[in-house]
Each structure stands twice: as C-alpha cells, then as structure tokens.
Design a protein around this motif. Structure first.
Motif, mmCIF file in Angstrom:
data_model
loop_
_atom_site.group_PDB
_atom_site.id
_atom_site.type_symbol
_atom_site.label_atom_id
_atom_site.label_comp_id
_atom_site.label_asym_id
_atom_site.label_seq_id
_atom_site.Cartn_x
_atom_site.Cartn_y
_atom_site.Cartn_z
ATOM 1 N N GLN A 1 4.919 -3.560 -6.521
ATOM 2 C CA GLN A 1 3.869 -2.586 -6.811
ATOM 3 C C GLN A 1 3.091 -2.229 -5.540
ATOM 4 O OE1 GLN A 1 3.612 -1.256 -9.900
ATOM 5 N NE2 GLN A 1 5.347 -2.548 -10.490
ATOM 6 N N ARG A 2 2.268 -1.199 -5.629
ATOM 7 C CA ARG A 2 1.419 -0.791 -4.510
ATOM 8 C C ARG A 2 -0.046 -0.777 -4.950
ATOM 9 N NH1 ARG A 2 4.461 1.648 -0.149
ATOM 10 N NH2 ARG A 2 6.610 0.967 -0.507
ATOM 11 N N GLU B 1 0.834 -1.205 0.000
ATOM 12 C CA GLU B 1 0.000 0.000 0.000
ATOM 13 C C GLU B 1 0.867 1.253 0.000
ATOM 14 O OE1 GLU B 1 -2.925 0.190 3.077
ATOM 15 O OE2 GLU B 1 -4.303 -1.164 2.050
ATOM 16 N N HIS B 2 0.304 2.327 -0.576
ATOM 17 C CA HIS B 2 0.960 3.623 -0.536
ATOM 18 C C HIS B 2 0.824 4.224 0.864
ATOM 19 C CE1 HIS B 2 1.746 3.920 -4.857
ATOM 20 N NE2 HIS B 2 0.534 3.425 -5.056
ATOM 21 N N THR B 3 1.747 5.111 1.199
ATOM 22 C CA THR B 3 1.696 5.799 2.485
ATOM 23 C C THR B 3 1.565 7.309 2.264
ATOM 24 O OG1 THR B 3 4.114 5.868 2.548
ATOM 25 C CG2 THR B 3 3.032 4.039 3.701
ATOM 26 N N HIS C 1 -5.440 3.056 -2.350
ATOM 27 C CA HIS C 1 -5.778 3.341 -0.950
ATOM 28 C C HIS C 1 -6.962 2.483 -0.502
ATOM 29 C CE1 HIS C 1 -5.792 5.611 2.675
ATOM 30 N NE2 HIS C 1 -6.886 6.281 2.425
ATOM 31 N N HIS D 1 1.985 -0.046 7.278
ATOM 32 C CA HIS D 1 2.948 0.512 6.318
ATOM 33 C C HIS D 1 3.552 1.820 6.829
ATOM 34 C CE1 HIS D 1 0.825 -2.325 3.722
ATOM 35 N NE2 HIS D 1 1.855 -2.257 2.893
#
Length: 341
Positions: free
Chosen positions: A319-320, A26-28, A323, A112
């Motif tokens: 990859q991510r 996941e993105h942060t 959200h 994360h």
C-alpha cells in the motif's frame, strides 16, 4: 540531545516493485519524476542517494560498520548536522555487507521519485542497448542504507496549516462540537510571548496524548489551541468508510487527519479536495505557531510522527501512504557521494 544515525552507501540492483525485495510507502508525481529523469539522462549519474531502511535485529551490519569507521573520516556540516564519511576498501567488510544484506527487504524512506526514475532510466537504456543480462551500471542505483534498529533512526511529523480561504465561513464552536463526537477535546493555553518554549511544550503534550491514542493539536488564529485525542473504542471505519483504503492505511494519523478531521470534522465537507493553495506543509512546530499568532491563516493541525513500524507495515502490504506522511531526519546530503554510470 545529540543523535547519531549510521548507514552505508551502496550500488543496489534495481527491482520492479512487483518482485517484493524493494518496497515503497508513498505515492509519486509525474512532474518531479520527469525533472529527475532529464537530469539522470543528461549526466548518466546518480547524483543523490535513495535512502532505504532494512531490518537487521542481529546487528550484523552494525558490527561491520564498527570496523569500517575506525579510521579518520571526511567531515562536513550542513544545517547543524555533522556528516562523517568513511571510504571503505576492505574486501572483508564489503563481502560481509553483501552477505548480510542478501536476504533483506529494503523499504524506501526517502527518494521514491528517484527510485522510479532509476527504473525508467534502466528501461530506456536496455531498449537503446538491446537485451541486458541485468549487470550493466544502469541496472543498479545508488542508495544509503540504514538499519531500522539504529538508535538515531528518527521520523519527524509534517504539520498542516490551512489557508484563511479554505476555512472561510466555519463556525468554530460548531466545528469543535462536531469533532467532539469522536475526539476528546481539551483547550490548551499558549503564551504568545514565548512561542519557542510553547511549541516545545505543546509538542511534548501532544506526544504524551499520542501514547494513549491518535492525537492532534488544533491551533487557531492568535494561537487559540485544543488538544484532540481519539476516544477509546472508536472504530476507524466510522471515520473512513472507503473500502478501497487498506486497514493498514486507515489506522495512520495522517489518514485520519485528512479523511475525517480536516475535511469532515473541521470543514464539514467530506467530499472537499484541498490543493496546494489550501494547505501549507511545515516541519517546525514553532513556525506553525508563529504563523498562527497572526490572522493570516485559517487553522493548523500539529501531528505526531508516523512510526517506523507503520511505514514497514504499509509497504509490506503493498500500500501507499498519503502525501507528506513521513519525514526521515536528517536527509542524506546530495553531493557527498555520487555514482557515474
């Protein structure tokens, strides 16, 4: 049904993501990381564990945990979840876990922001103390580790509710017709007098549809609803032609939802960018129906959960996910185990 998930707490040697032993999906965001960094700097502690999963098909760690959990545990209940905790001092078990985990790749399930904060804290402490050989307390972080093969490994979906403002001016019949180009659309009758039972019925029907292909439930005000199932033979590249998005990510339910279904199919604008005022994220399908039983919201999309294999595939590919793609349930309670650095 009552489920049981089991894992263990450990201090894990920090790695940069480029090393490949610990992988994110996941993105942060900078705000939460800054908040957690201030807390870590002030306390010099890991107050909340990072939840990671690993693959142990031979169940070596499970057998060791069977030995570790023969004594009487410490027990506490939060939000209808019973948490049982066994302190482990047996060196045979500890050494066995270390050996069993030596070659395992860890996938971050939840935490994360905490992991990236631990990396930043490590780097700051190394700079303050001079060169590090990598064995200082700040070179490690606290994790809760669980086997992917555990029967209680549950991922729940996060549903989306769109604001009334975001859906302003939509012609429902035209939007449903547009969605029908790629999705089979089936009306779903909801009895508004028993939303608890109806939410269960709807999510069960959604799960059955999801066994055939990617599926969603579209719920409109006053609980008018449709089941949407991707037609056989549809190429996901038709729904998302962005070459920057990896194939592993394009296949995800959550990607198709945001890159095509909400933006293009429902809102009719593939370039639109929705913010936090436009989308509410809810875990509980019954709460979604309660909100949509009124006319205060524009539309809701119920989802099936992301599969664990997909989480690992995306992370393995470097990859991510978008959200709010995963919700590993239950969360590990903050405060039962803390680590002073």
């Amino acid at each position: 049904k009552t489920w049981r998930r089991r894992g263990f707490f450990a201090a894990v040697h920090l790695q940069d993501f480029s090393q490949g032993g610990i992988r994110a999906h996941e993105h942060t965001f900078d705000g939460p990381k800054a908040d957690r960094f201030r807390l870590m700097r002030a306390t010099n502690s890991n107050l909340s564990p990072i939840f990671c999963i690993y693959d142990d098909p031979e169940r070596k760690t499970d057998r060791l945990l069977n030995e570790a959990t023969r004594t009487r545990p410490v027990e506490a209940t939060f939000d209808n979840v019973i948490h049982r905790l066994w302190p482990v001092g047996d060196q045979h078990i500890i050494k066995g876990l270390q050996e069993a985990m030596a070659d395992k790749t860890l996938y971050i399930a939840d935490g994360h922001h905490r992991y990236e904060t631990s990396l930043a804290y490590r780097d700051e402490m190394r700079a303050l103390m001079g060169s590090s050989k990598g064995q200082q307390p700040f070179d490690f972080t606290m994790m809760f580790l669980a086997n992917i093969r555990d029967e209680g490994m549950i991922v729940l979906p996060t549903h989306r509710v769109l604001s009334k403002e975001a859906c302003h001016g939509i012609n429902v019949d035209e939007a449903i017709e547009d969605i029908g180009e790629y999705f089979d659309v089936q009306p779903f009758e909801i009895n508004c007098s028993d939303l608890s039972a109806e939410s269960l019925r709807l999510t069960q029907e959604l799960a059955r549809a999801g066994e055939r292909n990617v599926s969603y439930a579209l719920v409109l005000p006053k609980c008018r609803a449709f089941l949407l199932t991707l037609k056989d033979g549809v190429d996901v590249n038709e729904l998302n032609d962005d070459e920057a998005v990896a194939p592993e990510v394009k296949q995800l339910d959550v990607t198709i939802l945001h890159s095509y279904l909400i933006t293009q199919g429902w809102l009719g604008n593939p370039e639109i960018e929705l913010d936090d005022q436009d989308v509410i994220y809810l875990k509980d399908a019954e709460e979604v129906l309660q909100r949509m039983s009124t006319c205060k919201y524009g539309a809701a999309f119920l989802m099936n959960p992301t599969r664990i294999e997909q989480v690992c595939e995306v992370a393995q590919a470097g990859q991510r996910m978008p959200h709010k793609s995963t919700y590993f349930y239950p969360k590990v309670v903050t405060g039962m185990v803390m680590r002073d650095m």
